[in-house]
Design a protein around this motif. Structure first.
Motif, mmCIF file in Angstrom:
data_model
loop_
_atom_site.group_PDB
_atom_site.id
_atom_site.type_symbol
_atom_site.label_atom_id
_atom_site.label_comp_id
_atom_site.label_asym_id
_atom_site.label_seq_id
_atom_site.Cartn_x
_atom_site.Cartn_y
_atom_site.Cartn_z
ATOM 1 N N GLN A 74 0.853 -1.189 0.000
ATOM 2 C CA GLN A 74 0.000 0.000 0.000
ATOM 3 C C GLN A 74 0.885 1.234 0.000
ATOM 4 N N PRO A 75 0.367 2.353 -0.497
ATOM 5 C CA PRO A 75 1.122 3.607 -0.425
ATOM 6 C C PRO A 75 0.962 4.244 0.945
ATOM 7 N N TYR A 76 1.947 5.054 1.317
ATOM 8 C CA TYR A 76 1.925 5.747 2.605
ATOM 9 C C TYR A 76 2.117 7.248 2.384
ATOM 10 N N GLN A 77 1.324 8.025 3.094
ATOM 11 C CA GLN A 77 1.499 9.475 3.094
ATOM 12 C C GLN A 77 2.472 9.838 4.215
ATOM 13 N N LEU A 78 3.620 10.388 3.828
ATOM 14 C CA LEU A 78 4.610 10.779 4.823
ATOM 15 C C LEU A 78 4.233 12.114 5.438
ATOM 16 N N THR A 79 4.513 12.280 6.706
ATOM 17 C CA THR A 79 4.255 13.552 7.374
ATOM 18 C C THR A 79 5.104 14.639 6.734
ATOM 19 N N ASP A 80 4.454 15.701 6.262
ATOM 20 C CA ASP A 80 5.158 16.809 5.601
ATOM 21 C C ASP A 80 6.020 16.318 4.443
ATOM 22 N N GLY A 81 5.538 15.330 3.732
ATOM 23 C CA GLY A 81 6.320 14.773 2.634
ATOM 24 C C GLY A 81 5.435 14.207 1.550
ATOM 25 N N PRO A 82 6.043 13.529 0.576
ATOM 26 C CA PRO A 82 5.275 12.945 -0.521
ATOM 27 C C PRO A 82 4.686 11.598 -0.129
ATOM 28 N N VAL A 83 3.957 11.008 -1.030
ATOM 29 C CA VAL A 83 3.503 9.627 -0.868
ATOM 30 C C VAL A 83 4.699 8.715 -1.123
ATOM 31 N N CYS A 84 4.799 7.646 -0.343
ATOM 32 C CA CYS A 84 5.934 6.730 -0.450
ATOM 33 C C CYS A 84 5.457 5.316 -0.757
ATOM 34 N N PHE A 85 6.125 4.690 -1.722
ATOM 35 C CA PHE A 85 5.860 3.297 -2.074
ATOM 36 C C PHE A 85 7.062 2.451 -1.662
ATOM 37 N N PHE A 86 6.796 1.199 -1.265
ATOM 38 C CA PHE A 86 7.861 0.336 -0.765
ATOM 39 C C PHE A 86 8.006 -0.908 -1.635
ATOM 40 N N ARG A 87 9.248 -1.223 -1.932
ATOM 41 C CA ARG A 87 9.628 -2.340 -2.791
ATOM 42 C C ARG A 87 9.260 -3.677 -2.159
ATOM 43 N N ASP A 88 8.661 -4.561 -2.935
ATOM 44 C CA ASP A 88 8.461 -5.949 -2.518
ATOM 45 C C ASP A 88 9.774 -6.677 -2.805
ATOM 46 N N ASP A 89 10.560 -6.924 -1.755
ATOM 47 C CA ASP A 89 11.885 -7.503 -1.946
ATOM 48 C C ASP A 89 11.829 -8.887 -2.574
ATOM 49 N N ASP A 90 10.907 -9.718 -2.126
ATOM 50 C CA ASP A 90 10.857 -11.085 -2.629
ATOM 51 C C ASP A 90 10.576 -11.118 -4.125
ATOM 52 N N LEU A 91 9.531 -10.454 -4.561
ATOM 53 C CA LEU A 91 9.168 -10.492 -5.976
ATOM 54 C C LEU A 91 10.228 -9.809 -6.838
ATOM 55 N N SER A 92 10.776 -8.690 -6.358
ATOM 56 C CA SER A 92 11.799 -7.976 -7.117
ATOM 57 C C SER A 92 13.060 -8.819 -7.257
ATOM 58 N N ASP A 93 13.477 -9.459 -6.168
ATOM 59 C CA ASP A 93 14.698 -10.261 -6.210
ATOM 60 C C ASP A 93 14.511 -11.557 -6.991
ATOM 61 N N ARG A 94 13.293 -12.038 -7.092
ATOM 62 C CA ARG A 94 13.052 -13.194 -7.968
ATOM 63 C C ARG A 94 13.467 -12.852 -9.398
ATOM 64 N N ILE A 95 13.057 -11.667 -9.861
ATOM 65 C CA ILE A 95 13.416 -11.254 -11.215
ATOM 66 C C ILE A 95 14.914 -10.985 -11.309
ATOM 67 N N GLY A 96 15.456 -10.299 -10.304
ATOM 68 C CA GLY A 96 16.863 -9.929 -10.360
ATOM 69 C C GLY A 96 17.813 -11.109 -10.273
ATOM 70 N N PHE A 97 17.411 -12.185 -9.591
ATOM 71 C CA PHE A 97 18.351 -13.265 -9.321
ATOM 72 C C PHE A 97 17.813 -14.665 -9.626
#
Length: 562
Positions: free
Chosen positions: A329-352
């Motif tokens: 899910q996206p997160y609204q940072l306090t006094d900042g932009p919206v932040c998205f977080f990497r799914d490490d497992d799915l990303s690393d499946r492709i990378g490795f």
């Protein structure tokens, strides 16, 4: 059949190359920008062009954009017989006279073998034969080096570049196909034909991505100018937020770090606009390196969203294992932009993990995992963020991942329960209340959720102290007003190159001696160039290596997130 809305999935490809150019002599110390250009950057855009319903986010670092433009100009001149190539490997390919000195020939032969053996060299019979002969000489009979003919060296150089061509190019371009079918005995005309093809490919990269962005097919984002770790520019103690005992540089802080962070962000926006004609609204901070002030600075400069690693979310939520709902899910940072977080497992499946799989099997496995996530009984506001390098993994796949990437886009674009999208498009479709608040952002990066790759090691800390010393000279000269406006701008830009994260990545740790030697030398060259622009004496310690690496080091451009 489920009546749930399709699960949004964002494929986020990060394209990055540091400045490999010797800032004093102006030649390139490594060929990776143009080699990845004719292979990965053209293949990645071709796969997107081929699937009209696919969407993705593509991130470019400004130093990469500038080098693409520079190589394009060099190659276009070389294609019409004009001099000006400042890359030694390209100069050897295009030059009518090959070097005769054995050491120079040795360097060229070694360079022409730097690609994956299994997936690339062994694939092409003529290249495999040339490589085995080169191995025989280099490994067993070095005295025979002088007996290798110019034709052997020419054919090896041509095949190296043919092997680096994108798979989509080899399958569609008649010039590439003719040279591959010819197999060897390449003439000067053949070499110039290849140079002309590479010139066209390099010239096409930025316009092709720009057209896809203008048509709404992809979203483009940017990283601060030279790929610096902004939280460390702002405060070295950010490294101790997750590693309290991490040794820090002797210098207490990087002087004027916030002003430099502002410069890095503003310059990135300017370069991005110059090449793509729009202002970026999203950013991948270098290495996903974030802290509250970094996020605030990006927000103040007009960025709507940023992305970072799963480890940062883990530390920010103070949990060892974020739930699927927390991660996706996206997160609204306090006094900042919206932040998205990497799914490490799915990303690393492709990378490795998938590199040795059949392409269809790999895509089926990834889709199975995404379908499992889509079946979860979760409220709206979800997104799966798959984030990784857009250039470094593919040579380890068969056919430069042609089968995997083709199937990936085709099957995801047609899937009834999954929806490819971009971060901005997703935010446009979401209600503000579905974006979770995040009141605490712990400083960290996408690698391990901390900054240990860039600080805390003896050699890395030494590099920071050398940079701090150079920044002191910069501040003193700028305050004295000794430089012309042109010189001052050159000094700011050169300081930016010195602040790049890449120098610190390759120092210390388990990195190989060859990689450390190359990047450590480039770091010292960039620092020396800054002193020269400032009109200051170059410190004596910049004339000597200060880091060596390990003979059997395993450091890589690719790492997992955990």
């Amino acid at each position: 059949m489920s009546d749930r809305a399709p699960l949004p999935v964002v494929l986020y490809w990060h394209m990055h190359q540091p400045s490999y150019q010797d800032p004093i002599q102006r030649h390139y110390e490594a060929p990776w920008t143009y080699l990845h250009g004719i292979k990965d950057y053209v293949d990645m855009v071709a796969h997107l062009e081929a699937e009209p319903h696919a969407q993705a986010v593509v991130n470019f670092t400004p130093t990469l954009l500038e080098q693409i433009a520079d190589y394009t100009e060099q190659l276009q001149l070389a294609a019409v017989g004009r001099d000006g190539l400042r890359d030694p490997l390209l100069a050897a390919l295009a030059g009518p006279v090959l070097p005769v000195e054995p050491r120079q020939r040795l360097v060229l032969i070694q360079a022409a073998l730097r690609i994956d053996r299994t997936q690339v060299i062994e694939r092409f019979t003529p290249y495999r034969r040339l490589a085995r002969l080169a191995d025989w000489v280099l490994d067993q009979h070095p005295a025979a080096l002088g007996y290798l003919s110019d034709q052997f060296l020419t054919d090896l150089l041509v095949w190296y570049h043919l092997a680096w061509l994108g798979e989509t190019v080899r399958r569609t371009d008649p010039r590439a196909q003719r040279l591959i079918e010819q197999g060897g005995h390449y003439s000067m005309a053949d070499r110039l034909l290849l140079i002309g093809l590479m010139a066209e490919l390099m010239a096409s990269i930025i316009p092709r991505y720009r057209r896809l962005a203008e048509s709404g097919r992809i979203e483009l984002s940017v990283t601060p100018y030279s790929h610096p770790i902004l939280p460390l520019l702002l405060d070295f103690k950010a490294a101790q937020q997750t590693r309290p005992q991490a040794p820090l540089p002797l210098s207490p802080a990087y002087p004027g770090g916030e002003a430099r962070a502002q410069w890095q962000i503003r310059e990135a926006k300017a370069v991005f606009h110059r090449h793509f004609g729009i202002d970026p609204v999203g950013a991948w901070p270098a290495e996903g390196g974030v802290c509250p002030r970094t996020a605030a600075l990006l927000h103040e400069n007009g960025f709507r969203w940023i992305a970072t690693g799963q480890g940062v979310l883990r530390h920010s939520l103070h949990t060892d294992h974020p739930s699927s709902r927390q991660l996706h899910q996206p997160y609204q940072l306090t006094d900042g932009p919206v932040c998205f977080f990497r799914d490490d497992d799915l990303s690393d499946r492709i990378g490795f993990r998938y590199r040795n799989w059949h392409g269809d099997d790999a895509v089926a496995n990834l889709i199975h995992e995404l379908e499992r996530l889509a079946d979860e009984d979760s409220p709206s506001g979800r997104v799966v963020s798959i984030i990784l390098d857009g250039e470094n993994a593919w040579e380890y796949y068969p056919a430069n991942a042609y089968y995997f990437l083709s199937a990936l886009y085709r099957r995801l674009a047609a899937h009834p329960r999954l929806r490819l999208t971009t971060f901005s498009r997703l935010l446009d479709s979401m209600h503000a209340e579905t974006i979770a608040p995040l009141d605490r952002l712990v400083p960290g990066s996408w690698v391990y959720g901390d900054f240990s790759i860039w600080i805390g090691d003896r050699d890395k800390n030494r590099a920071w102290d050398m940079l701090v010393e150079a920044k002191g000279a910069f501040d003193r000269v700028m305050s004295e007003g000794r430089l012309t406006p042109t010189e001052a701008e050159a000094a700011r830009r050169q300081l930016g190159h010195c602040e790049a994260s890449d120098w610190f990545w390759w120092l210390g740790g388990d990195n190989s001696a060859s990689n450390v030697a190359q990047f450590e030398r480039l770091f010292r060259l960039h620092l020396a160039a800054l002193y020269q622009i400032l009109g200051e004496a170059v410190p004596d310690d910049l004339t000597r290596p200060f880091a060596q690496g390990l003979a059997d080091g395993s450091g890589s451009t690719m790492r997992g997130g955990t």
